[in-house]
Design a protein around this motif. Sequence first.
Motif, PDB file in Angstrom:
ATOM      1  N   LEU A  52       4.884  -6.199  22.806  1.00  0.00           N
ATOM      2  CA  LEU A  52       4.005  -5.039  22.621  1.00  0.00           C
ATOM      3  C   LEU A  52       2.589  -5.432  22.221  1.00  0.00           C
ATOM      4  N   ASN A  53       2.300  -6.746  22.207  1.00  0.00           N
ATOM      5  CA  ASN A  53       0.993  -7.255  21.766  1.00  0.00           C
ATOM      6  C   ASN A  53       0.665  -6.818  20.337  1.00  0.00           C
ATOM      7  N   ARG A  54       1.667  -6.906  19.443  1.00  0.00           N
ATOM      8  CA  ARG A  54       1.466  -6.462  18.064  1.00  0.00           C
ATOM      9  C   ARG A  54       1.719  -7.565  17.033  1.00  0.00           C
ATOM     10  N   VAL A  55       1.806  -8.807  17.464  1.00  0.00           N
ATOM     11  CA  VAL A  55       2.034  -9.896  16.514  1.00  0.00           C
ATOM     12  C   VAL A  55       0.887  -9.981  15.509  1.00  0.00           C
ATOM     13  N   GLN A  56      -0.339  -9.804  15.993  1.00  0.00           N
ATOM     14  CA  GLN A  56      -1.496  -9.852  15.102  1.00  0.00           C
ATOM     15  C   GLN A  56      -1.437  -8.728  14.067  1.00  0.00           C
ATOM     16  N   TRP A  57      -0.919  -7.581  14.457  1.00  0.00           N
ATOM     17  CA  TRP A  57      -0.776  -6.468  13.506  1.00  0.00           C
ATOM     18  C   TRP A  57       0.104  -6.893  12.329  1.00  0.00           C
ATOM     19  N   ALA A  58       1.224  -7.536  12.656  1.00  0.00           N
ATOM     20  CA  ALA A  58       2.137  -7.969  11.600  1.00  0.00           C
ATOM     21  C   ALA A  58       1.484  -9.023  10.711  1.00  0.00           C
ATOM     22  N   MET A  59       0.706  -9.903  11.296  1.00  0.00           N
ATOM     23  CA  MET A  59       0.007 -10.915  10.508  1.00  0.00           C
ATOM     24  C   MET A  59      -0.958 -10.260   9.521  1.00  0.00           C
ATOM     25  N   GLU A  60      -1.646  -9.219   9.954  1.00  0.00           N
ATOM     26  CA  GLU A  60      -2.583  -8.521   9.066  1.00  0.00           C
ATOM     27  C   GLU A  60      -1.851  -7.818   7.927  1.00  0.00           C
ATOM     28  N   GLU A  61      -0.755  -7.153   8.249  1.00  0.00           N
ATOM     29  CA  GLU A  61       0.003  -6.441   7.215  1.00  0.00           C
ATOM     30  C   GLU A  61       0.644  -7.420   6.233  1.00  0.00           C
ATOM     31  N   ASN A  62       1.176  -8.523   6.736  1.00  0.00           N
ATOM     32  CA  ASN A  62       1.791  -9.507   5.848  1.00  0.00           C
ATOM     33  C   ASN A  62       0.754 -10.187   4.962  1.00  0.00           C
ATOM     34  N   ALA A  63      -0.423 -10.449   5.518  1.00  0.00           N
ATOM     35  CA  ALA A  63      -1.488 -11.058   4.710  1.00  0.00           C
ATOM     36  C   ALA A  63      -1.886 -10.147   3.554  1.00  0.00           C
ATOM     37  N   ALA A  64      -1.875  -8.838   3.805  1.00  0.00           N
ATOM     38  CA  ALA A  64      -2.240  -7.888   2.753  1.00  0.00           C
ATOM     39  C   ALA A  64      -1.246  -7.912   1.593  1.00  0.00           C
ATOM     40  N   LEU A  65      -0.001  -8.303   1.854  1.00  0.00           N
ATOM     41  CA  LEU A  65       1.002  -8.360   0.794  1.00  0.00           C
ATOM     42  C   LEU A  65       0.657  -9.410  -0.262  1.00  0.00           C
ATOM     43  N   GLU A  66      -0.139 -10.393   0.102  1.00  0.00           N
ATOM     44  CA  GLU A  66      -0.524 -11.416  -0.871  1.00  0.00           C
ATOM     45  C   GLU A  66      -1.363 -10.827  -2.003  1.00  0.00           C
ATOM     46  N   ASP A  67      -1.986  -9.688  -1.749  1.00  0.00           N
ATOM     47  CA  ASP A  67      -2.854  -9.071  -2.757  1.00  0.00           C
ATOM     48  C   ASP A  67      -2.156  -8.007  -3.594  1.00  0.00           C
ATOM     49  N   VAL A  68      -0.861  -7.782  -3.350  1.00  0.00           N
ATOM     50  CA  VAL A  68      -0.128  -6.773  -4.135  1.00  0.00           C
ATOM     51  C   VAL A  68       0.030  -7.274  -5.565  1.00  0.00           C
ATOM     52  N   ARG A  69      -0.351  -6.426  -6.521  1.00  0.00           N
ATOM     53  CA  ARG A  69      -0.288  -6.796  -7.930  1.00  0.00           C
ATOM     54  C   ARG A  69       0.411  -5.708  -8.733  1.00  0.00           C
ATOM     55  N   TYR A  70       1.048  -6.141  -9.816  1.00  0.00           N
ATOM     56  CA  TYR A  70       1.715  -5.205 -10.710  1.00  0.00           C
ATOM     57  C   TYR A  70       0.676  -4.482 -11.551  1.00  0.00           C
ATOM     58  N   GLY A  71       0.766  -3.135 -11.595  1.00  0.00           N
ATOM     59  CA  GLY A  71      -0.182  -2.354 -12.382  1.00  0.00           C
ATOM     60  C   GLY A  71       0.134  -2.448 -13.867  1.00  0.00           C
ATOM     61  N   ARG A  72      -0.810  -2.946 -14.630  1.00  0.00           N
ATOM     62  CA  ARG A  72      -0.593  -3.138 -16.066  1.00  0.00           C
ATOM     63  C   ARG A  72      -1.421  -2.180 -16.915  1.00  0.00           C
ATOM     64  N   ASP A  73      -1.975  -1.141 -16.329  1.00  0.00           N
ATOM     65  CA  ASP A  73      -2.915  -0.297 -17.053  1.00  0.00           C
ATOM     66  C   ASP A  73      -2.446   1.150 -17.218  1.00  0.00           C
ATOM     67  N   ASP A  74      -1.131   1.377 -17.146  1.00  0.00           N
ATOM     68  CA  ASP A  74      -0.614   2.736 -17.304  1.00  0.00           C
ATOM     69  C   ASP A  74      -0.550   3.072 -18.795  1.00  0.00           C
ATOM     70  N   GLN A  75      -1.598   3.734 -19.284  1.00  0.00           N
ATOM     71  CA  GLN A  75      -1.689   4.051 -20.701  1.00  0.00           C
ATOM     72  C   GLN A  75      -0.868   5.280 -21.081  1.00  0.00           C
ATOM     73  N   ARG A  76      -0.468   6.082 -20.109  1.00  0.00           N
ATOM     74  CA  ARG A  76       0.260   7.314 -20.390  1.00  0.00           C
ATOM     75  C   ARG A  76       1.480   7.445 -19.477  1.00  0.00           C
ATOM     76  N   PRO A  77       2.481   6.601 -19.672  1.00  0.00           N
ATOM     77  CA  PRO A  77       3.644   6.639 -18.772  1.00  0.00           C
ATOM     78  C   PRO A  77       4.404   7.955 -18.847  1.00  0.00           C
ATOM     79  N   TRP A  78       4.299   8.663 -19.967  1.00  0.00           N
ATOM     80  CA  TRP A  78       5.005   9.943 -20.096  1.00  0.00           C
ATOM     81  C   TRP A  78       4.469  10.991 -19.119  1.00  0.00           C
ATOM     82  N   ALA A  79       3.272  10.774 -18.616  1.00  0.00           N
ATOM     83  CA  ALA A  79       2.684  11.766 -17.716  1.00  0.00           C
ATOM     84  C   ALA A  79       3.299  11.733 -16.328  1.00  0.00           C
ATOM     85  N   ARG A  80       4.058  10.662 -16.000  1.00  0.00           N
ATOM     86  CA  ARG A  80       4.588  10.529 -14.636  1.00  0.00           C
ATOM     87  C   ARG A  80       5.510  11.683 -14.263  1.00  0.00           C
TER      88      ARG A  80
END
Length: 390
Positions: A181-209
């Motif tokens: 389907l000529n979409r290999v590059q698409w997968a490479m872009e999406e997988n590369a973006a996963l390297e930047d996924v970070r855990y959110g450590r700034d939830d000051q009000r978890p009770w609001a969820r």
Amino acid sequence: MKPTIHYLTTAEGIAQAAAHFATLPRIAIDLEFDDMRHRYGRHLALIQVFDGQEAYLIDPLELPDMAAGLEPLFVVLRDPAVAKVFHSCKSDILLLDELFDVHCRNIVDTSVQFTLLAAEDNNISLGRLIQAEMGFEVDKGEQKSNWLKRPLTEAQKEYAANDVLYLFELTDKLTARLAELNRVQWAMEENAALEDVRYGRDDQRPWARNAAKYKITPQEMPLYRELYKLRDMVARRLDRPPYHVLSNDKLAELVRQPIKTVAQLRAANGLHPELKRPPFAEQLLNLAHAELEPETPLPPDQRRFPFRRRLSGPAAARADARESLLMALKGHLATDHGAVMSNMVLSNRLIADIIEQGAGAALRPWQQQLLRESAERHGLKYEDIAEPFA
């Protein structure tokens, strides 16, 4: 013939295996962890690795210093020369970031690959993907077992190994289909973006969820907040998930029907016994009578008002025009590529992001390309939504 399964419980064994992994072009990997199911917090319970020939079950609970004992493996995870093949990896890489500040490089996610095929079911489980692509079923009976309990059963070990044994074959099959389907590059872009996924450590009000779900009013929020914090304190003390102490439903109920007397507390259902003992019993009763501090407004830099709510007059009209153009483009994408692909390029969240940030910042290159092509095909101006809102 099933591959050999190595069960590693020592730092020396893990270091030796990691030295082997570092020489390979790719490894298949998965994590088992407990997320507020059997204990308080999130706890790594097992790491599974497949090298193409043999499986390795790495048991971190046996290590006297978990972070130090796993560091040789973490070096491999950080190494961009070794591809890491996961299925639906976000929870895994978030856990690694949260607990160990480890950021994986060179990620290949079979879930991402399958999603880009734009099939009807984009949230496919590993078991269903194996069945769909390889034609057989794997036993998933241990999916909800207690991975923190030792010793692991043979069924658990087999289940854990199955989570990595088929990932190489799956990613190779999916890569071939994407190539058609000529979409290999698409997968490479999406997988590369996963390297930047970070855990959110700034939830000051978890009770609001959950407050909105239970329609907690501003007047009820102070008591809801304090009950939430009391529940969390008890859960930490007991090392149990908060819902073992007090369910979310019961928490909301206590906001509207506070326990005010010792007799009511003794007769109350749905409370962990620890809440009926000192010192927590007194704290719970005091909350029903206390003058509680109201919720203070968040500092300006923490407020998350939707972009559109900040606009009025001519600026709001320009934003409306952008939204109208994007909705028209979404319809054309559905005509050109199908509804699934249309929503992948222009979901409601992405439309909101594009209105504010522009397509150039909000979308991956492959999404921009599809959007530009559809705009040109249907006589619309991609340039009108390419740049940030001004």
